[in-house]
Motif scaffolding. Structure first.
Motif, PDB file in Angstrom:
ATOM      1  N   PHE A  66      73.927  25.010  21.323  1.00 24.94           N
ATOM      2  CA  PHE A  66      72.480  24.938  21.534  1.00 24.94           C
ATOM      3  C   PHE A  66      71.739  26.166  21.025  1.00 24.94           C
ATOM      4  O   PHE A  66      70.800  26.656  21.664  1.00 24.94           O
ATOM      5  N   ILE A  67      72.137  26.648  19.840  1.00 16.39           N
ATOM      6  CA  ILE A  67      71.364  27.693  19.169  1.00 16.39           C
ATOM      7  C   ILE A  67      69.951  27.184  18.914  1.00 16.39           C
ATOM      8  O   ILE A  67      68.965  27.895  19.132  1.00 16.39           O
ATOM      9  N   HIS A  68      69.888  25.950  18.447  1.00 18.75           N
ATOM     10  CA  HIS A  68      68.612  25.329  18.097  1.00 18.75           C
ATOM     11  C   HIS A  68      68.198  24.432  19.259  1.00 18.75           C
ATOM     12  O   HIS A  68      68.743  23.345  19.444  1.00 18.75           O
ATOM     13  N   ALA A  69      67.252  24.898  20.055  1.00 18.86           N
ATOM     14  CA  ALA A  69      66.892  24.209  21.295  1.00 18.86           C
ATOM     15  C   ALA A  69      66.445  22.775  21.057  1.00 18.86           C
ATOM     16  O   ALA A  69      66.825  21.858  21.800  1.00 18.86           O
ATOM     17  N   GLU A  70      65.639  22.572  20.021  1.00 17.65           N
ATOM     18  CA  GLU A  70      65.108  21.230  19.765  1.00 17.65           C
ATOM     19  C   GLU A  70      66.227  20.232  19.489  1.00 17.65           C
ATOM     20  O   GLU A  70      66.147  19.064  19.884  1.00 17.65           O
ATOM     21  N   HIS A  71      67.260  20.684  18.798  1.00 17.17           N
ATOM     22  CA  HIS A  71      68.390  19.810  18.500  1.00 17.17           C
ATOM     23  C   HIS A  71      69.124  19.431  19.783  1.00 17.17           C
ATOM     24  O   HIS A  71      69.466  18.265  20.006  1.00 17.17           O
ATOM     25  N   GLY A  72      69.354  20.405  20.656  1.00 13.10           N
ATOM     26  CA  GLY A  72      70.021  20.128  21.927  1.00 13.10           C
ATOM     27  C   GLY A  72      69.234  19.162  22.783  1.00 13.10           C
ATOM     28  O   GLY A  72      69.809  18.267  23.429  1.00 13.10           O
ATOM     29  N   MET A  73      67.909  19.305  22.798  1.00 11.69           N
ATOM     30  CA  MET A  73      67.062  18.411  23.592  1.00 11.69           C
ATOM     31  C   MET A  73      67.056  16.999  22.999  1.00 11.69           C
ATOM     32  O   MET A  73      67.039  16.010  23.738  1.00 11.69           O
ATOM     33  N   ALA A  74      67.080  16.914  21.679  1.00  8.35           N
ATOM     34  CA  ALA A  74      67.080  15.598  21.030  1.00  8.35           C
ATOM     35  C   ALA A  74      68.376  14.838  21.330  1.00  8.35           C
ATOM     36  O   ALA A  74      68.352  13.625  21.579  1.00  8.35           O
ATOM     37  N   ILE A  75      69.502  15.544  21.313  1.00  7.88           N
ATOM     38  CA  ILE A  75      70.767  14.889  21.671  1.00  7.88           C
ATOM     39  C   ILE A  75      70.722  14.443  23.127  1.00  7.88           C
ATOM     40  O   ILE A  75      71.144  13.331  23.474  1.00  7.88           O
ATOM     41  N   ALA A  76      70.210  15.306  23.998  1.00  3.70           N
ATOM     42  CA  ALA A  76      70.120  14.964  25.421  1.00  3.70           C
ATOM     43  C   ALA A  76      69.310  13.696  25.635  1.00  3.70           C
ATOM     44  O   ALA A  76      69.699  12.812  26.420  1.00  3.70           O
ATOM     45  N   ARG A 102      76.476  31.910  23.793  1.00  5.54           N
ATOM     46  CA  ARG A 102      76.199  33.332  23.967  1.00  5.54           C
ATOM     47  C   ARG A 102      75.216  33.521  25.117  1.00  5.54           C
ATOM     48  O   ARG A 102      74.382  32.648  25.387  1.00  5.54           O
ATOM     49  N   GLY A 103      75.293  34.689  25.760  1.00  6.36           N
ATOM     50  CA  GLY A 103      74.381  34.966  26.861  1.00  6.36           C
ATOM     51  C   GLY A 103      72.928  34.969  26.440  1.00  6.36           C
ATOM     52  O   GLY A 103      72.056  34.451  27.148  1.00  6.36           O
ATOM     53  N   ASP A 104      72.631  35.513  25.258  1.00  6.97           N
ATOM     54  CA  ASP A 104      71.229  35.560  24.819  1.00  6.97           C
ATOM     55  C   ASP A 104      70.711  34.169  24.460  1.00  6.97           C
ATOM     56  O   ASP A 104      69.522  33.862  24.661  1.00  6.97           O
ATOM     57  N   VAL A 105      71.575  33.311  23.937  1.00  5.51           N
ATOM     58  CA  VAL A 105      71.169  31.929  23.664  1.00  5.51           C
ATOM     59  C   VAL A 105      70.888  31.187  24.968  1.00  5.51           C
ATOM     60  O   VAL A 105      69.909  30.443  25.085  1.00  5.51           O
ATOM     61  N   LEU A 106      71.731  31.406  25.956  1.00  2.00           N
ATOM     62  CA  LEU A 106      71.545  30.773  27.260  1.00  2.00           C
ATOM     63  C   LEU A 106      70.201  31.166  27.865  1.00  2.00           C
ATOM     64  O   LEU A 106      69.461  30.309  28.382  1.00  2.00           O
ATOM     65  N   TYR A 166      81.073  23.212  32.917  1.00  2.00           N
ATOM     66  CA  TYR A 166      81.797  24.438  32.587  1.00  2.00           C
ATOM     67  C   TYR A 166      81.198  25.086  31.339  1.00  2.00           C
ATOM     68  O   TYR A 166      80.791  24.403  30.402  1.00  2.00           O
ATOM     69  N   MET A 167      81.208  26.405  31.336  1.00  2.00           N
ATOM     70  CA  MET A 167      80.645  27.149  30.221  1.00  2.00           C
ATOM     71  C   MET A 167      81.524  28.363  29.945  1.00  2.00           C
ATOM     72  O   MET A 167      81.957  29.063  30.872  1.00  2.00           O
ATOM     73  N   PHE A 168      81.784  28.606  28.668  1.00  2.00           N
ATOM     74  CA  PHE A 168      82.542  29.785  28.260  1.00  2.00           C
ATOM     75  C   PHE A 168      81.572  30.755  27.599  1.00  2.00           C
ATOM     76  O   PHE A 168      80.907  30.405  26.627  1.00  2.00           O
ATOM     77  N   LEU A 169      81.475  31.967  28.144  1.00  2.00           N
ATOM     78  CA  LEU A 169      80.598  32.991  27.592  1.00  2.00           C
ATOM     79  C   LEU A 169      81.440  34.132  27.033  1.00  2.00           C
ATOM     80  O   LEU A 169      82.252  34.717  27.753  1.00  2.00           O
ATOM     81  N   GLY A 170      81.236  34.448  25.764  1.00  2.00           N
ATOM     82  CA  GLY A 170      81.959  35.563  25.172  1.00  2.00           C
ATOM     83  C   GLY A 170      81.226  36.866  25.396  1.00  2.00           C
ATOM     84  O   GLY A 170      80.534  37.363  24.503  1.00  2.00           O
ATOM     85  N   LEU A 171      81.378  37.447  26.592  1.00  2.00           N
ATOM     86  CA  LEU A 171      80.752  38.739  26.839  1.00  2.00           C
ATOM     87  C   LEU A 171      81.396  39.822  25.972  1.00  2.00           C
ATOM     88  O   LEU A 171      80.735  40.744  25.533  1.00  2.00           O
ATOM     89  N   LEU A 218      80.676  47.931  19.271  1.00  2.00           N
ATOM     90  CA  LEU A 218      81.885  47.874  18.453  1.00  2.00           C
ATOM     91  C   LEU A 218      82.079  46.490  17.863  1.00  2.00           C
ATOM     92  O   LEU A 218      82.445  46.336  16.689  1.00  2.00           O
ATOM     93  N   PHE A 219      81.826  45.450  18.662  1.00  2.00           N
ATOM     94  CA  PHE A 219      82.060  44.080  18.205  1.00  2.00           C
ATOM     95  C   PHE A 219      80.799  43.431  17.634  1.00  2.00           C
ATOM     96  O   PHE A 219      80.770  42.230  17.371  1.00  2.00           O
ATOM     97  N   ARG A 220      79.758  44.240  17.444  1.00  2.00           N
ATOM     98  CA  ARG A 220      78.486  43.799  16.896  1.00  2.00           C
ATOM     99  C   ARG A 220      77.900  42.635  17.700  1.00  2.00           C
ATOM    100  O   ARG A 220      77.459  41.630  17.169  1.00  2.00           O
ATOM    101  N   LYS A 221      77.941  42.790  19.021  1.00  2.00           N
ATOM    102  CA  LYS A 221      77.278  41.837  19.912  1.00  2.00           C
ATOM    103  C   LYS A 221      75.988  42.521  20.362  1.00  2.00           C
ATOM    104  O   LYS A 221      75.961  43.300  21.308  1.00  2.00           O
ATOM    105  N   ARG A 222      74.904  42.259  19.643  1.00  2.00           N
ATOM    106  CA  ARG A 222      73.670  42.978  19.900  1.00  2.00           C
ATOM    107  C   ARG A 222      72.919  42.349  21.068  1.00  2.00           C
ATOM    108  O   ARG A 222      71.897  41.678  20.910  1.00  2.00           O
ATOM    109  N   ILE A 223      73.475  42.531  22.248  1.00  2.00           N
ATOM    110  CA  ILE A 223      72.846  42.064  23.471  1.00  2.00           C
ATOM    111  C   ILE A 223      73.134  43.109  24.541  1.00  2.00           C
ATOM    112  O   ILE A 223      74.256  43.605  24.650  1.00  2.00           O
ATOM    113  N   HIS A 224      72.120  43.509  25.288  1.00  2.00           N
ATOM    114  CA  HIS A 224      72.303  44.543  26.285  1.00  2.00           C
ATOM    115  C   HIS A 224      73.046  43.985  27.494  1.00  2.00           C
ATOM    116  O   HIS A 224      72.976  42.796  27.815  1.00  2.00           O
ATOM    117  N   LEU A 225      73.753  44.881  28.182  1.00  2.00           N
ATOM    118  CA  LEU A 225      74.548  44.463  29.331  1.00  2.00           C
ATOM    119  C   LEU A 225      73.715  43.739  30.372  1.00  2.00           C
ATOM    120  O   LEU A 225      74.154  42.738  30.958  1.00  2.00           O
TER     121      LEU A 225
END
Length: 522
Positions: A240-250, A267-271, A288-293, A303-310
């Motif tokens: 669900f990177i693209h919100a409109e697409h996720g809503m259309a499938i729903a 991803r946490g920022d996408v959520l 169920y949801m898997f989040l790659g923190l 280090l892992f180029r995850k540009r999201i703050h804790l």
């Protein structure tokens, strides 16, 4: 032609937590069948080498295709290719898949003639061209993505549309063997393909050239309606990177009255950005949801180029909890960790209600850290490249590193497996057993037999018959171009089916500068 598609055996973690249907190989099989070829499949996750030998002997295929998505399967694939050539010398043997695309030359070298070619990239786009050339006795080097000992064909190409081919699910003989957690049995489905981010440890973006394509909501909903399994794993790298697409499938799913239980990764920022999409899918059955923190400190995220703050990651966890979604978290263990670092992580794992999975920092061919990691690899044994073994130097003595790793993983076992889990999901487990589904219940007690420091240490002592080529040496003070890692060439902005606002969001949450200016529309 008679084509046999073969998926290799399962890996270490698949013996406990999940076993997924080979969706990519099902798509390749479907493409070949639609072109008129006679196709069969065998999945060695749920069948064995004896079953494969009997199929080869009785059916005598003209071609055999191995799915090479995981490095750890390479020795098995090479050995099986050699056994196929021994049994059927005129059989055409080829390998495709994600990992195979990055190590084509190595595969051909190891096989010593037993593998006729590697088909790089999205194999369903070129498999029919390849099989046609083989059947007619023509030069296969005209096939996009083909690599042989003689050279390479044209660059691999992407399928024109994700709507064109539906997986050949009917070719799998033991569909009830696939599961993920309590979703037992579970099918897999694809809503979108590719990833626009560029995390250093991941090769999804280098495989697809940072492209991101979506399937038609109507096609996805129709496929979901046809699935017999009550559980569904959405395989998108980031859902669900693209919100409109996720809503259309729903909306399309709701119109059809489809009720399933879903598991996805995001991803946490996408959520946090697309909260309403996840609320809607929670109502539709998202459990169920898997989040790659990846890390619980800012240094690790950088280090892992995850540009999201804790604080955003923790906010994402809180939001998922508010929806009543069970969350599994991934943390990356660096071989440089000491005892104090492991103890810190253990205490954190004990404090949070989420399931915490640990994966060992592993440079894979196709990832940026494969080229940028300064520490020398301690092994080139493919079988150790499964994110559960250390292939970089460890600060602790290796036996102690594995002891600390498994001790930390035991938090997951004590909190979420065995009797602790059974007490929480007794009703679900009883229902599964009444329906003859034992995958989930059996996995509850497998942890100690699989995750054992002595076994992991012993894996390093095995004879290495096939060693991968080491990463190329870096010239001092000269950076390599990450685009040189791409399997499919980058199409730039036009290769990503997202709106400009989402494109801006992606660029704001990745560490690299944009690779092209924004353009209007999609």
């Amino acid at each position: 032609m008679k084509l046999l598609a073969v998926h290799p055996s399962g890996l270490m973690y698949t013996r406990v937590f999940l076993r997924l249907e080979p969706l990519g190989l099902e798509l390749v099989a479907a493409a070949a069948r639609e072109a008129g070829h006679d196709v069969r499949m065998i999945d060695l996750q749920v069948e064995n080498h004896g079953d494969l030998a009997r199929m080869l002997r009785r059916w005598r295929p003209d071609a055999v295709c191995f799915g090479g998505n995981y490095l750890a399967n390479v020795p098995e694939i090479v050995d099986l290719a050699q056994s196929v050539k021994t049994a059927l010398p005129r059989c055409f043997v080829f390998v495709g898949g994600h990992s195979a695309s990055f190590i084509a030359a190595d595969l051909l070298r190891h096989a010593d003639g037993a593998i006729d070619c590697v088909l790089k990239g999205e194999a369903e786009a070129s498999v029919c061209i390849l099989l046609g050339a083989v059947a007619r006795g023509e030069d296969i080097l005209a096939t996009p993505g083909v690599v042989t000992v003689s050279g390479e064909g044209p660059p691999p190409r992407l399928v024109d549309s994700l709507d064109q081919i539906r997986p050949a699910r009917d070719l799998l003989r033991r569909r009830r063997s696939y599961f993920i957690g309590t979703l037992d049995p579970a099918a897999s489905i694809e809503f979108a393909r590719g990833c626009p981010w560029d995390c250093t440890f991941c090769s999804a973006w280098t495989f697809y050239g940072r492209s991101y394509r979506t399937a038609s909501p109507e096609v996805v909903a129709e496929e979901l309606a046809r699935l017999k399994e009550p559980g569904v794993f959405i395989v998108d790298d980031v859902a669900f990177i693209h919100a409109e697409h996720g809503m259309a499938i729903a909306e399309a799913v709701r119109k059809r009255g489809v009720r399933k239980r879903y598991y996805l990764e995001t991803r946490g920022d996408v959520l946090l950005r697309n909260k309403e999409v996840f609320r809607v899918w929670r109502d539709l059955g998202l459990e169920y949801m898997f989040l790659g923190l990846e890390a619980i400190d800012e240094a690790g995220l950088e280090l892992f180029r995850k540009r999201i703050h804790l604080d955003k990651n923790f906010e994402a966890l809180a939001f998922a909890r508010s929806l009543g979604i069970a969350v599994a978290i991934n943390l990356i263990v660096d071989p440089d960790w000491d005892r104090e670092r492991f103890e810190t992580i253990r205490q954190w794992c004990l404090e949070v209600p989420e399931i915490v999975n640990l994966s060992v920092n592993t440079p894979y061919p196709g990832t940026e850290i494969w080229r940028s990691e300064q520490r020398p690899l301690t092994s080139l044994d493919y079988r150790l490249f499964d994110i559960q073994h250390a292939v970089l130097p460890t600060r602790l003595p290796l036996p102690e590193f594995y002891a600390e790793l498994v001790r930390t993983q035991q938090v997951l076992n004590n909190k979420h497996l065995g009797w602790a889990a059974l007490r929480k999901v007794a009703g679900t487990a009883s229902g599964l057993l009444l329906r003859g589904q034992t995958n989930f219940v059996r996995m509850l007690w497998r942890f100690n037999s699989v995750f054992d420091p002595k076994l992991q240490l012993a894996d390093h002592e095995r004879e290495v018959r096939y060693a991968m080529s080491p990463p190329p040496l870096q010239v001092a003070d000269r950076k390599f171009d990450p685009k040189s890692l791409y399997v499919h060439g980058p199409a730039g902005r036009r290769g990503r089916a997202i709106y400009d606002a989402t494109e801006t969001f992606v660029d704001e949450t990745r560490m690299q500068p944009t690779d092209e200016p924004l353009q209007g529309g999609r």
